[in-house]
Motif scaffolding. Structure first.
Motif, PDB file in Angstrom:
ATOM      1  N   UNK A   1       0.855  -1.189   0.000  1.00 32.37           N
ATOM      2  CA  UNK A   1       0.000   0.000   0.000  1.00 32.37           C
ATOM      3  C   UNK A   1       0.885   1.230   0.000  1.00 32.37           C
ATOM      4  N   UNK A   2       0.349   2.324  -0.511  1.00 34.77           N
ATOM      5  CA  UNK A   2       1.006   3.616  -0.401  1.00 34.77           C
ATOM      6  C   UNK A   2       1.630   4.117  -1.681  1.00 34.77           C
ATOM      7  N   UNK A   3       2.271   5.286  -1.542  1.00 33.44           N
ATOM      8  CA  UNK A   3       2.983   5.962  -2.629  1.00 33.44           C
ATOM      9  C   UNK A   3       4.318   6.451  -2.095  1.00 33.44           C
ATOM     10  N   UNK A   4       5.396   5.719  -2.421  1.00 34.59           N
ATOM     11  CA  UNK A   4       5.436   4.477  -3.199  1.00 34.59           C
ATOM     12  C   UNK A   4       4.913   3.299  -2.375  1.00 34.59           C
ATOM     13  N   UNK A   5       4.447   2.275  -3.071  1.00 32.75           N
ATOM     14  CA  UNK A   5       3.900   1.095  -2.402  1.00 32.75           C
ATOM     15  C   UNK A   5       4.988   0.405  -1.594  1.00 32.75           C
ATOM     16  N   UNK A   6       4.612   0.031  -0.371  1.00 34.51           N
ATOM     17  CA  UNK A   6       5.506  -0.710   0.524  1.00 34.51           C
ATOM     18  C   UNK A   6       4.771  -1.927   1.068  1.00 34.51           C
ATOM     19  N   UNK A   7       5.527  -2.977   1.372  1.00 39.14           N
ATOM     20  CA  UNK A   7       4.927  -4.185   1.933  1.00 39.14           C
ATOM     21  C   UNK A   7       4.407  -3.853   3.332  1.00 39.14           C
ATOM     22  N   UNK A   8       3.118  -4.170   3.561  1.00 42.80           N
ATOM     23  CA  UNK A   8       2.515  -3.918   4.877  1.00 42.80           C
ATOM     24  C   UNK A   8       2.043  -5.198   5.554  1.00 42.80           C
ATOM     25  N   UNK A   9       2.144  -6.321   4.865  1.00 40.40           N
ATOM     26  CA  UNK A   9       1.721  -7.582   5.465  1.00 40.40           C
ATOM     27  C   UNK A   9       1.845  -8.727   4.494  1.00 40.40           C
ATOM     28  N   UNK A  10       1.430  -9.899   4.986  1.00 45.44           N
ATOM     29  CA  UNK A  10       1.453 -11.107   4.172  1.00 45.44           C
ATOM     30  C   UNK A  10       0.028 -11.444   3.743  1.00 45.44           C
ATOM     31  N   UNK A  11      -0.133 -11.784   2.489  1.00 44.62           N
ATOM     32  CA  UNK A  11      -1.444 -12.130   1.962  1.00 44.62           C
ATOM     33  C   UNK A  11      -2.039 -13.313   2.713  1.00 44.62           C
ATOM     34  N   UNK A  12      -1.236 -14.319   3.016  1.00 36.32           N
ATOM     35  CA  UNK A  12      -1.747 -15.520   3.693  1.00 36.32           C
ATOM     36  C   UNK A  12      -2.325 -15.179   5.060  1.00 36.32           C
ATOM     37  N   UNK A  13      -1.680 -14.301   5.821  1.00 38.75           N
ATOM     38  CA  UNK A  13      -2.195 -13.896   7.133  1.00 38.75           C
ATOM     39  C   UNK A  13      -3.487 -13.089   6.991  1.00 38.75           C
ATOM     40  N   UNK A  14      -3.549 -12.240   5.985  1.00 41.69           N
ATOM     41  CA  UNK A  14      -4.724 -11.410   5.733  1.00 41.69           C
ATOM     42  C   UNK A  14      -5.932 -12.282   5.375  1.00 41.69           C
ATOM     43  N   UNK A  15      -5.698 -13.305   4.569  1.00 47.26           N
ATOM     44  CA  UNK A  15      -6.767 -14.234   4.187  1.00 47.26           C
ATOM     45  C   UNK A  15      -7.289 -14.963   5.418  1.00 47.26           C
ATOM     46  N   UNK A  16      -6.391 -15.467   6.260  1.00 45.86           N
ATOM     47  CA  UNK A  16      -6.812 -16.194   7.468  1.00 45.86           C
ATOM     48  C   UNK A  16      -7.618 -15.295   8.402  1.00 45.86           C
ATOM     49  N   UNK A  17      -7.217 -14.050   8.545  1.00 49.27           N
ATOM     50  CA  UNK A  17      -7.941 -13.095   9.385  1.00 49.27           C
ATOM     51  C   UNK A  17      -9.376 -12.926   8.878  1.00 49.27           C
ATOM     52  N   UNK A  18      -9.529 -12.781   7.567  1.00 49.90           N
ATOM     53  CA  UNK A  18     -10.858 -12.570   7.001  1.00 49.90           C
ATOM     54  C   UNK A  18     -11.699 -13.851   7.003  1.00 49.90           C
ATOM     55  N   UNK A  19     -11.071 -15.002   6.874  1.00 55.06           N
ATOM     56  CA  UNK A  19     -11.809 -16.262   6.996  1.00 55.06           C
ATOM     57  C   UNK A  19     -12.389 -16.387   8.403  1.00 55.06           C
ATOM     58  N   UNK A  20     -11.610 -16.019   9.416  1.00 51.87           N
ATOM     59  CA  UNK A  20     -12.096 -16.059  10.799  1.00 51.87           C
ATOM     60  C   UNK A  20     -13.244 -15.064  11.000  1.00 51.87           C
ATOM     61  N   UNK A  21     -13.154 -13.899  10.365  1.00 50.19           N
ATOM     62  CA  UNK A  21     -14.208 -12.884  10.477  1.00 50.19           C
ATOM     63  C   UNK A  21     -15.542 -13.355   9.912  1.00 50.19           C
ATOM     64  N   UNK A  22     -15.514 -14.274   8.946  1.00 48.49           N
ATOM     65  CA  UNK A  22     -16.763 -14.768   8.350  1.00 48.49           C
ATOM     66  C   UNK A  22     -17.680 -15.401   9.391  1.00 48.49           C
ATOM     67  N   UNK A  23     -17.098 -15.882  10.494  1.00 46.68           N
ATOM     68  CA  UNK A  23     -17.901 -16.516  11.538  1.00 46.68           C
ATOM     69  C   UNK A  23     -18.541 -15.496  12.476  1.00 46.68           C
ATOM     70  N   UNK A  24     -18.057 -14.253  12.491  1.00 37.55           N
ATOM     71  CA  UNK A  24     -18.548 -13.279  13.475  1.00 37.55           C
ATOM     72  C   UNK A  24     -19.098 -11.994  12.865  1.00 37.55           C
ATOM     73  N   UNK A  25     -18.882 -11.765  11.603  1.00 34.68           N
ATOM     74  CA  UNK A  25     -19.357 -10.549  10.932  1.00 34.68           C
ATOM     75  C   UNK A  25     -20.578 -10.875  10.077  1.00 34.68           C
ATOM     76  N   UNK A  26     -21.371  -9.867   9.722  1.00 38.95           N
ATOM     77  CA  UNK A  26     -22.495 -10.108   8.817  1.00 38.95           C
ATOM     78  C   UNK A  26     -22.003 -10.567   7.438  1.00 38.95           C
ATOM     79  N   UNK A  27     -22.691 -11.564   6.898  1.00 36.31           N
ATOM     80  CA  UNK A  27     -22.353 -12.093   5.571  1.00 36.31           C
ATOM     81  C   UNK A  27     -23.630 -12.065   4.730  1.00 36.31           C
ATOM     82  N   UNK A  28     -23.526 -11.497   3.533  1.00 38.90           N
ATOM     83  CA  UNK A  28     -24.670 -11.349   2.644  1.00 38.90           C
ATOM     84  C   UNK A  28     -24.418 -12.166   1.387  1.00 38.90           C
TER      85      UNK A  28
END
Length: 183
Positions: A129-156
């Motif tokens: 993210x950013x200008x210039x773009x810099x690494x702010x995290x790992x995609x695999x960790x971000x995916x796992x975080x959002x998979x866990x959120x599917x159990x507690x957040x509204x899903x449409x």
């Protein structure tokens, strides 16, 4: 004179029905752009003059963004533009209003956040993210975080163009103070 114009107009319509004009993506491919399967290209720009220097992998989405394989900033001074390959790996998402500059490789499993300016190569499994773009995290960790959120957040479940006004109102209410997930 009127008859000639009418005949020409009819001929153009017939020609377009028999041989419809090529899409922008088809024109870029004909000029040398290489892209893999499941390439989603929404309201974006790929350098037309140097598209033959761009290679895009499988399962890539580019949204309202620009991919440049040239940099003409020195043209007035040295009479030449800098050119360089752009390689985008597999399973890459390039967010709204981002720019990828020439001579950049984006690895596999990368998310480029909206509004980012990618000036240097990005390693696999990165979120930038950013200008210039810099690494702010790992995609695999971000995916796992959002998979866990599917159990507690509204899903449409209804795809956005098929939502009824009642569904839209419910979503607006449920997202009053938090986020959720949509089809």
């Amino acid at each position: 004179m009127l008859i000639i114009r009418v005949i020409r107009a009819i001929s153009v319509r017939i020609k377009n029905k028999l041989h419809p004009p090529k899409s922008e993506l088809e024109q870029l491919r004909d000029r040398g752009l290489k892209y893999g399967k499941n390439f989603e290209f929404y309201n974006s720009l790929i350098d037309q003059g140097h598209c033959w220097l761009v290679e895009i992998g499988d399962d890539v989405t580019i949204t309202n963004s620009t991919i440049l394989a040239h940099d003409a900033s020195m043209k007035a001074y040295i009479g030449k533009s800098k050119i360089g390959k752009v390689k985008i790996g597999d399973r890459v998402f390039i967010g709204f209003n981002s720019v990828v500059l020439c001579n950049v490789t984006i690895g596999n499993d990368v998310i480029v956040a909206a509004g980012s300016i990618v000036t240097k190569s990005i390693p696999d499994n990165s979120i930038v993210a950013g200008n210039p773009a810099r690494v702010i995290g790992k995609t695999s960790e971000y995916i796992e975080k959002h998979k866990a959120n599917l159990a507690v957040k509204p899903v449409f479940e209804t795809y956005w163009p098929n939502k009824t006004q009642e569904q839209i109102k419910l979503i607006q209410e449920e997202l009053q103070y938090d986020f959720g997930y949509d089809e």
